[in-house]
Motif scaffolding. Structure first.
Motif, PDB file in Angstrom:
ATOM      1  N   LEU A   1     114.272  48.113  39.177  1.00 45.36           N
ATOM      2  CA  LEU A   1     112.989  47.581  39.660  1.00 45.36           C
ATOM      3  C   LEU A   1     112.654  46.212  39.082  1.00 45.36           C
ATOM      4  O   LEU A   1     111.862  45.477  39.645  1.00 45.36           O
ATOM      5  CB  LEU A   1     111.855  48.554  39.299  1.00 45.36           C
ATOM      6  CG  LEU A   1     111.815  49.849  40.098  1.00 45.36           C
ATOM      7  CD1 LEU A   1     110.748  50.775  39.536  1.00 45.36           C
ATOM      8  CD2 LEU A   1     111.546  49.560  41.561  1.00 45.36           C
TER       9      LEU A   1
ATOM     10  N   ARG B   1     100.012  42.337  38.148  1.00 49.10           N
ATOM     11  CA  ARG B   1      99.239  43.573  38.062  1.00 49.10           C
ATOM     12  C   ARG B   1      98.047  43.531  39.009  1.00 49.10           C
ATOM     13  O   ARG B   1      97.780  44.473  39.737  1.00 49.10           O
ATOM     14  CB  ARG B   1      98.786  43.783  36.615  1.00 49.10           C
ATOM     15  CG  ARG B   1      97.517  44.562  36.429  1.00 49.10           C
ATOM     16  CD  ARG B   1      97.612  45.992  35.918  1.00 49.10           C
ATOM     17  NE  ARG B   1      98.743  46.319  35.093  1.00 49.10           N
ATOM     18  CZ  ARG B   1      98.855  46.026  33.822  1.00 49.10           C
ATOM     19  NH1 ARG B   1      97.908  45.342  33.212  1.00 49.10           N
ATOM     20  NH2 ARG B   1      99.899  46.407  33.153  1.00 49.10           N
TER      21      ARG B   1
ATOM     22  N   GLY C   1      99.140  41.666  32.265  1.00 51.55           N
ATOM     23  CA  GLY C   1      99.723  42.082  33.541  1.00 51.55           C
ATOM     24  C   GLY C   1     100.870  41.236  34.048  1.00 51.55           C
ATOM     25  O   GLY C   1     101.243  41.310  35.208  1.00 51.55           O
ATOM     26  N   VAL C   2     101.482  40.455  33.170  1.00 50.12           N
ATOM     27  CA  VAL C   2     102.527  39.532  33.595  1.00 50.12           C
ATOM     28  C   VAL C   2     103.899  40.226  33.595  1.00 50.12           C
ATOM     29  O   VAL C   2     104.825  39.797  34.284  1.00 50.12           O
ATOM     30  CB  VAL C   2     102.476  38.279  32.687  1.00 50.12           C
ATOM     31  CG1 VAL C   2     103.254  38.474  31.412  1.00 50.12           C
ATOM     32  CG2 VAL C   2     102.900  37.043  33.416  1.00 50.12           C
ATOM     33  N   GLY C   3     104.013  41.300  32.811  1.00 51.83           N
ATOM     34  CA  GLY C   3     105.267  42.057  32.797  1.00 51.83           C
ATOM     35  C   GLY C   3     105.925  42.227  31.436  1.00 51.83           C
ATOM     36  O   GLY C   3     107.129  42.430  31.349  1.00 51.83           O
ATOM     37  N   LYS C   4     105.155  42.212  30.357  1.00 52.60           N
ATOM     38  CA  LYS C   4     105.735  42.321  29.007  1.00 52.60           C
ATOM     39  C   LYS C   4     106.278  43.723  28.739  1.00 52.60           C
ATOM     40  O   LYS C   4     107.409  43.888  28.297  1.00 52.60           O
ATOM     41  CB  LYS C   4     104.685  41.982  27.926  1.00 52.60           C
ATOM     42  CG  LYS C   4     104.105  40.589  28.071  1.00 52.60           C
ATOM     43  CD  LYS C   4     102.978  40.358  27.092  1.00 52.60           C
ATOM     44  CE  LYS C   4     101.789  41.260  27.318  1.00 52.60           C
ATOM     45  NZ  LYS C   4     101.037  41.008  28.553  1.00 52.60           N
ATOM     46  N   THR C   5     105.435  44.732  29.026  1.00 59.21           N
ATOM     47  CA  THR C   5     105.852  46.114  28.748  1.00 59.21           C
ATOM     48  C   THR C   5     107.090  46.457  29.577  1.00 59.21           C
ATOM     49  O   THR C   5     108.025  47.096  29.087  1.00 59.21           O
ATOM     50  CB  THR C   5     104.696  47.079  29.071  1.00 59.21           C
ATOM     51  OG1 THR C   5     103.538  46.645  28.349  1.00 59.21           O
ATOM     52  CG2 THR C   5     105.014  48.500  28.652  1.00 59.21           C
ATOM     53  N   SER C   6     107.094  46.002  30.824  1.00 59.43           N
ATOM     54  CA  SER C   6     108.223  46.286  31.713  1.00 59.43           C
ATOM     55  C   SER C   6     109.497  45.630  31.209  1.00 59.43           C
ATOM     56  O   SER C   6     110.567  46.248  31.188  1.00 59.43           O
ATOM     57  CB  SER C   6     107.913  45.778  33.121  1.00 59.43           C
ATOM     58  OG  SER C   6     106.747  46.391  33.611  1.00 59.43           O
TER      59      SER C   6
ATOM     60  N   THR D   1     100.530  49.992  39.631  1.00 61.61           N
ATOM     61  CA  THR D   1     100.422  48.958  38.590  1.00 61.61           C
ATOM     62  C   THR D   1     101.016  49.435  37.260  1.00 61.61           C
ATOM     63  O   THR D   1     100.913  48.743  36.245  1.00 61.61           O
ATOM     64  CB  THR D   1      98.947  48.580  38.356  1.00 61.61           C
ATOM     65  OG1 THR D   1      98.227  49.775  38.029  1.00 61.61           O
ATOM     66  CG2 THR D   1      98.324  47.960  39.580  1.00 61.61           C
ATOM     67  N   GLU D   2     101.632  50.596  37.290  1.00 60.06           N
ATOM     68  CA  GLU D   2     102.243  51.121  36.061  1.00 60.06           C
ATOM     69  C   GLU D   2     103.403  50.228  35.613  1.00 60.06           C
ATOM     70  O   GLU D   2     104.141  49.697  36.454  1.00 60.06           O
ATOM     71  CB  GLU D   2     102.835  52.497  36.359  1.00 60.06           C
ATOM     72  CG  GLU D   2     102.061  53.640  35.806  1.00 60.06           C
ATOM     73  CD  GLU D   2     102.849  54.912  36.018  1.00 60.06           C
ATOM     74  OE1 GLU D   2     103.235  55.523  35.031  1.00 60.06           O
ATOM     75  OE2 GLU D   2     103.093  55.261  37.175  1.00 60.06           O
TER      76      GLU D   2
ATOM     77  N   ARG E   1     111.006  48.158  45.163  1.00 59.17           N
ATOM     78  CA  ARG E   1     110.246  49.413  45.088  1.00 59.17           C
ATOM     79  C   ARG E   1     110.406  50.199  46.388  1.00 59.17           C
ATOM     80  O   ARG E   1     110.601  51.415  46.367  1.00 59.17           O
ATOM     81  CB  ARG E   1     108.771  49.122  44.846  1.00 59.17           C
ATOM     82  CG  ARG E   1     108.492  48.634  43.427  1.00 59.17           C
ATOM     83  CD  ARG E   1     107.078  48.129  43.329  1.00 59.17           C
ATOM     84  NE  ARG E   1     106.734  47.787  41.959  1.00 59.17           N
ATOM     85  CZ  ARG E   1     105.570  48.079  41.392  1.00 59.17           C
ATOM     86  NH1 ARG E   1     104.647  48.702  42.075  1.00 59.17           N
ATOM     87  NH2 ARG E   1     105.328  47.737  40.143  1.00 59.17           N
TER      88      ARG E   1
ATOM     89  N   VAL F   1     112.647  42.522  38.470  1.00 57.48           N
ATOM     90  CA  VAL F   1     113.083  41.369  39.244  1.00 57.48           C
ATOM     91  C   VAL F   1     113.021  40.140  38.336  1.00 57.48           C
ATOM     92  O   VAL F   1     112.079  39.990  37.554  1.00 57.48           O
ATOM     93  CB  VAL F   1     112.132  41.190  40.455  1.00 57.48           C
ATOM     94  CG1 VAL F   1     112.407  39.896  41.171  1.00 57.48           C
ATOM     95  CG2 VAL F   1     112.269  42.368  41.402  1.00 57.48           C
TER      96      VAL F   1
END
Ligand SMILES: Nc1ncnc2c1ncn2[C@@H]1O[C@H](COP(=O)(O)OP(=O)(O)OP(=O)(O)O)[C@@H](O)[C@H]1O
Ligand SMILES: [Mg+2]
Length: 452
Positions: free
Chosen positions: A32, A314, A61-66, A20-21, A283, A34
């Motif tokens: 990675l 997440r 957990g939606v993907g902001k940091t990523s 979940t990182e 992944r 998508v």
């Protein structure tokens, strides 16, 4: 004692394909990510057009940091093609702004990271013929006892820069350099920033501030940001990507005090389910040890659960990870793909039945219906103003249901006294699971095929 086998190796992967990182700022990280083409285009165009603060708003957990990490990585590749120089800050964990942070303490943290970033980049800058004046003096000071605090703050980047382990495989040289004060280091770094980035078109160091919702309310957000607004956030050579959940970014940044400073926040919505199998296959591709590897949770089985628990990447990853850690690799490797999918489905169903079984409070039909709309149609988060979508003609009846679900530990309701526009209903993870259990038992009851 011999160490037990590594579960992921037994499945044929170097590590968990369900971690979940957040995605890191790296070439592999970019592979990675998508989807998100539109959001990436917007961030990159903002960066290249001189925007200084870019804001991302989206659920947990939606993907902001990523997304921020991959955008920064992409911007960092422009230089090789003769474009502007963007240097993403090197840091293991993105900066967070707590309520206790002072402008001074925050500035110091930021500059420690910038120092590490510039020190690491100094060799390639030198190769371009760009010299950072005072670099050697700073290097000597950082190795001295007086510079120890900064050296530790710079952290992970330092060993690579000095070529030795900070924990002491080499004694530090005594300070012979004439020291620096905090402001001395900051002034020195500012002179480098001015040299490297005389105009916004030249690029900048990209800094991240994550999880703005931790400031709890808009009043705090404004209070913490206002002193930074005309100083740190405006400083030449620095670019910011700020992200937060629960409507914090959107509400706080549109107050009169903040308007004009930030770009319109970019909404990060849940990833479309059609794209989700590729999250797992991308992944698997990178982590696969050999051709015989077997995903304990297939890309398709993952997509089904992602959809059923209300599109939270997440949380769905966490479920798959926990399941795979407890499952039996040799059994899963030899059974059929259909049976593997079935086994994961049974696991999630058991988990969710357990949540429902342990509910301390009776949940009525109207509550279940509300939870259903929240998870299925709102991906687990909405404002109470959206009551019509729940079949109500006014807000109070919806809030009655929310209260009951909150008491059962299935949803959270954030009300922000300092800004009434910021009120958010969020499904707890247990709420997502409870919905799944209910969905499946409804299907059984009505004889519908158990397909989510
Ligand atoms: N577009 C994507 N493609 C592939 N994986 C993704 C994508 N977005 C997010 N992920 C994965 O989903 C998980 C959650 O992402 P991330 O940590 O970036 O979310 P977040 O919005 O920053 O969460 P939080 O609000 O908790 O900080 C991570 O494991 C990340 O690797
Ligand atoms: Mg994050």
């Amino acid at each position: 004692m011999v160490a037990p086998p590594n579960k992921w190796h037994q499945y044929g992967f170097t590590r968990s394909p369900y971690s979940t990182e957040a995605i890191k700022v790296s070439e592999d990280g970019a592979k990675l990510l998508v989807g998100r083409d539109n959001e990436l285009d917007t961030i990159l165009s903002d960066l290249n057009s001189g925007a200084q603060v870019i804001a991302l708003e989206g659920d947990y957990g939606v993907g902001k940091t990523s997304l921020a990490a991959v955008a920064a990585y992409e911007a960092s590749t422009w230089r090789a093609d003769g474009g502007p120089l963007f240097l993403p800050v090197k840091a293991e964990v993105p900066l967070r702004l707590g309520t206790t942070e002072t402008p001074e303490s925050f500035e110091k943290k930021v500059y420690m990271r910038i120092a590490g970033t510039l020190l690491l980049a100094s060799a390639s800058l030198k190769a371009e013929g760009r010299h950072l004046e005072g670099l050697e003096r700073l290097r000597r000071w950082l190795q001295s006892p007086e510079g120890g605090g900064w050296a530790a703050g710079i952290g992970a980047s330092i060993p690579a820069f000095f070529g030795f382990n900070l924990n002491g495989s080499r004694t530090r040289t005594p300070n012979t350099s004439g020291g620096f004060s905090d402001t001395g280091v900051i002034t020195l770094i500012d002179s480098w920033l001015a040299e490297l980035f005389p105009t916004p078109e030249c690029g900048g160091v990209i800094c991240f501030i994550d999880n703005l919702e931790e400031l709890e309310n808009v009043e705090n957000a404004v209070k913490v940001f206002e002193p930074l607004r005309d100083t740190l956030l405006r400083r030449p050579g620095l670019r910011w990507i700020v992200s937060g959940a629960e409507g914090m970014v959107r509400t706080a940044f549109s107050t009169p005090k903040m308007s004009g400073v930030f770009q319109e926040p970019i909404s990060v919505l849940p990833l479309h389910p059609d794209l989700v199998p590729s999250v797992i296959s991308a992944r698997a591709e990178i982590l696969r040890q050999d051709d015989s590897s077997v995903l304990p949770v297939s890309a398709d089985a993952f997509e089904k659960v992602y959809l059923a628990i209300g599109k939270n990447l997440r949380f769905a990853l966490g479920l798959a990870d926990k399941y795979a850690m407890r499952a039996n690799p040799s059994h899963l490797r030899t059974t059929t793909a259909a049976k593997r999918d079935q086994a994961f489905d049974t696991y999630v169903l058991n988990e969710s039945n357990q949540v429902v079984g342990q509910l301390g409070k009776k949940i009525g039909t109207a509550d279940w219906k509300t939870l259903g709309v929240l998870v299925r149609e709102k991906a687990g988060s909405c404002s109470p103003g959206e009551y019509r979508d729940f079949g109500y003609t006014a807000m109070p009846p919806l809030l009655t249901r929310v209260k009951s679900l909150r008491e059962a530990g299935l949803v959270r309701y954030t009300t922000d006294e300092s800004d009434l526009r910021r009120r958010i209903i969020t499904a707890e993870n247990n709420g997502r699971l409870a919905y799944y259990s209910r969905l499946r038992s409804d299907e059984e009851l009505h004889g519908v095929a158990a397909e989510v």
